[in-house]
Design an enzyme around this catalytic site. Structure first.
Site, PDB file in Angstrom:
ATOM      1  N   HIS A 271       5.056  -1.470  34.995  1.00 26.31           N
ATOM      2  CA  HIS A 271       5.570  -0.270  35.668  1.00 26.31           C
ATOM      3  C   HIS A 271       5.964   0.801  34.648  1.00 26.31           C
ATOM      4  O   HIS A 271       5.506   1.940  34.712  1.00 26.31           O
ATOM      5  CB  HIS A 271       6.778  -0.667  36.532  1.00 26.31           C
ATOM      6  CG  HIS A 271       7.398   0.462  37.292  1.00 26.31           C
ATOM      7  ND1 HIS A 271       7.127   0.695  38.620  1.00 26.31           N
ATOM      8  CD2 HIS A 271       8.258   1.442  36.933  1.00 26.31           C
ATOM      9  CE1 HIS A 271       7.797   1.751  39.046  1.00 26.31           C
ATOM     10  NE2 HIS A 271       8.497   2.237  38.037  1.00 26.31           N
ATOM     11  N   GLU A 272       6.785   0.405  33.690  1.00 29.01           N
ATOM     12  CA  GLU A 272       7.265   1.393  32.711  1.00 29.01           C
ATOM     13  C   GLU A 272       6.121   1.898  31.833  1.00 29.01           C
ATOM     14  O   GLU A 272       6.110   3.059  31.424  1.00 29.01           O
ATOM     15  CB  GLU A 272       8.407   0.814  31.860  1.00 29.01           C
ATOM     16  CG  GLU A 272       9.653   0.366  32.646  1.00 29.01           C
ATOM     17  CD  GLU A 272      10.215   1.422  33.603  1.00 29.01           C
ATOM     18  OE1 GLU A 272      10.065   2.635  33.330  1.00 29.01           O
ATOM     19  OE2 GLU A 272      10.806   1.031  34.636  1.00 29.01           O
ATOM     20  N   HIS A 275       4.545   4.763  33.534  1.00 27.82           N
ATOM     21  CA  HIS A 275       5.306   5.993  33.285  1.00 27.82           C
ATOM     22  C   HIS A 275       4.993   6.522  31.878  1.00 27.82           C
ATOM     23  O   HIS A 275       4.811   7.715  31.667  1.00 27.82           O
ATOM     24  CB  HIS A 275       6.809   5.717  33.358  1.00 27.82           C
ATOM     25  CG  HIS A 275       7.368   5.636  34.752  1.00 27.82           C
ATOM     26  ND1 HIS A 275       7.235   6.648  35.669  1.00 27.82           N
ATOM     27  CD2 HIS A 275       8.099   4.674  35.372  1.00 27.82           C
ATOM     28  CE1 HIS A 275       7.855   6.304  36.797  1.00 27.82           C
ATOM     29  NE2 HIS A 275       8.383   5.113  36.640  1.00 27.82           N
ATOM     30  N   GLU A 301       6.181   8.531  39.536  1.00 26.15           N
ATOM     31  CA  GLU A 301       6.251   7.216  40.163  1.00 26.15           C
ATOM     32  C   GLU A 301       4.869   6.757  40.639  1.00 26.15           C
ATOM     33  O   GLU A 301       4.591   5.560  40.700  1.00 26.15           O
ATOM     34  CB  GLU A 301       7.265   7.275  41.314  1.00 26.15           C
ATOM     35  CG  GLU A 301       7.844   5.955  41.748  1.00 26.15           C
ATOM     36  CD  GLU A 301       8.665   5.226  40.697  1.00 26.15           C
ATOM     37  OE1 GLU A 301       9.048   5.816  39.662  1.00 26.15           O
ATOM     38  OE2 GLU A 301       8.914   4.026  40.912  1.00 26.15           O
TER      39      GLU A 301
HETATM   40 CO    CO Z   1       9.625   4.102  38.109  1.00 28.14          CO
END
Ligand code: CO
Length: 510
Positions: A271-272, A275, A301
């Site tokens: 997830h990170e 980003h 996101e």
């Molecule tokens: Co996030």
């Protein structure tokens, strides 16, 4: 960057502000990773000093004077009629950011920041002690202040929109409501079907001990294959995983390792990294101007969720990586094969806690928060009634009742820090990610096959070209139209979930 009509002075001032912000971000990152506990009070002083300094540079007469040479300060219109559209939009963004920065009187900023810190501290204690009554007066005051803040910014229909605009520019609550209306019933029904399915998934192997160091190394390996450039970034540990960027050449991610929860660190890292790829891909040549920034929280996101869910929880991804983790963790995974591992990482089960929610129920957690915060800001729900309404909606959407407010209305930090308008951007991320990924699959030949052989770079390159390098040149929904050729709708997201989960749970008809 072609700063064309933006005068050198304005660009220099904006870059100076951006540098101060980035230094502030470094010491905030340090606070979450390496800072000794006792340094907290002084660190707070340092942060507030830098933030005031940046604000001062942005709102002082010099900046205003330079800006007034380029745009009408009342309307944001470009003064020079020969300006090209690109520069016009850039100037509009510079003007909008300036307007927002100077909208709040210094005395109000001080009151709000003081109250925010008290409110947050009270929330921490109230959550620990399951005491909503202790937090209620602080939340009431916070809502009053946020309404006042919205008045300073200005709005056409509801004060909520002015607050939302800070996280998702140009988005309105009406638009969000209509998008959420498209998925509310189908999502609740899908969760019901899954609940009623006789097919169950045994997740217990993932709760066995997984060596912490190996988890760390494996996360780094995935991040590297996703195209995270460790020459321009690093990963560290923190209590809550996050990503921060000081410049496209210095992007930091963090993760949290738990021995008995293999999914936690793995998906936090993916997830990170999603980003982080966005931040590393932003146009360095536009650094300092709005075009060098990401579009919105929702688009950010969308990048993390696309990688975490659509790629990281997909079968092709694990066809490549499963043999490797089986070798790394032979004991907990001794009876697992790629099929049941794929199911284990995609279990759906309504739960009370948002941050632990799966891909299907996650958006329901967001919807109920969005509905309630809109009611609170519009004055149609009192803080006293909030816990009851929270529990009612949790029952309606997830079929559960929180045993205490700690697992209910007190679980998230957002409202205590006044972040009204933030929640919906998480679900928007899901809604944006689905049509983006659908288009990627159309445009990248053999994308699934590529992922299956560990080629994740083709997807990153595509995202970089279509999204990352564009910076803030478009509003979120316009970007989706650019990429897909159609207006944003919730259908691609809903179809993606229906297709994926009816297979996983062997649902006959949904
Ligand atoms: Co996030």
């Amino acid at each position: 960057m072609n700063t064309n009509n933006i005068t050198k002075t304005i660009t220099a001032l904006l870059t100076e502000i951006k540098k101060i912000n980035s230094i502030e971000a470094i010491i905030q990152w340090d606070q979450e990773t390496y800072m000794p506990e006792g340094a907290g009070d002084f660190r707070a002083e340092q942060i507030s000093y830098l933030s005031e300094l940046a604000h001062h540079l942005h709102t002082n007469p010099k900046f205003k004077k330079e800006l007034s040479k380029l745009v009408d300060l009342e309307t944001g219109e470009t003064l020079n009629p020969n300006t090209d559209n690109n520069t016009k939009f850039l100037l509009y963004l510079v003007w909008k950011d300036y307007k927002d920065a100077s909208a709040l009187p210094p005395s109000f900023v001080k009151t709000l920041s003081l109250h925010t810190s008290k409110s947050q501290q009270t929330w921490v204690k109230a959550k620990q002690e399951n005491n909503f009554k202790a937090f209620a007066p602080y939340l009431e005051k916070m809502i009053r202040l946020k309404k006042q803040e919205a008045d300073y910014y200005g709005y056409t229909t509801t004060p909520y929109d002015a607050l939302l605009d800070k996280y998702e520019p140009k988005m309105t609550s009406q638009r969000i409501s209509s998008l959420f209306n498209e998925i509310r019933t189908p999502l609740v029904q899908l969760v019901q079907h899954i609940k009623n399915s006789p097919f169950t998934i045994d997740e217990s192997p993932l709760k066995q001990p997984f060596d912490i160091d190996k988890q760390w190394d494996f996360g780094l390996k995935i991040a590297k294959l996703m195209g995270f450039n460790f020459n321009y970034g690093r990963q560290d540990k923190s209590a809550h995983p996050f990503t921060t960027s000081f410049h496209p050449t210095d992007v930091r991610i963090t993760t949290r390792l738990t021995e008995n929860n293999f999914k936690s660190a793995l998906f936090a890292t993916i997830h990170e990294t999603g980003h982080a790829l966005y931040e590393q891909g932003l146009p360095t040549s536009d650094y300092g101007t709005p075009f060098g920034d990401p579009i919105s929280h929702g688009i950010h996101e969308s990048q993390s969720r696309l990688w975490e869910n659509q790629v990281g929880r997909s079968k092709p991804f694990w066809n490549y990586f499963f043999p490797q983790i089986k070798e790394l963790f032979p004991i907990p995974l001794k009876d697992a094969d790629v099929d049941n591992f794929y199911r284990m990482i995609n279990t759906v089960s309504p739960s009370l806690i948002r941050v632990e929610a799966d891909e299907v129920t996650y958006s329901l957690h967001i919807m109920l928060r969005f509905e309630m915060e809109k009611l609170l800001i519009d004055g149609n729900l009192t803080v006293n009634d909030l816990p009851d309404v929270w529990n009612q909606k949790t029952m309606e959407y997830l079929g559960l009742t929180p045993p205490t407010n700690k697992e209910g209305v007190l679980q998230d930090i957002h409202w205590s820090m006044g972040a009204f308008g933030y929640f919906p951007t998480y679900a928007l991320g899901n809604l944006y990610a689905a049509p983006i990924m659908k288009q990627a699959a159309k445009e990248i030949p053999g994308l699934e096959g590529k992922i299956e052989t560990g080629d994740l770079l083709s997807l990153r390159e595509w995202l970089r070209e279509k999204i990352h390098t564009k910076g803030r040149r478009r509003f979120a929904e316009d970007l989706i139209v650019d990429i897909t050729g159609t207006e944003l709708s919730a259908k691609p997201f809903m179809n993606y979930l229906l297709e994926k989960y009816s297979k996983i749970y062997c649902l006959e008809s949904v």
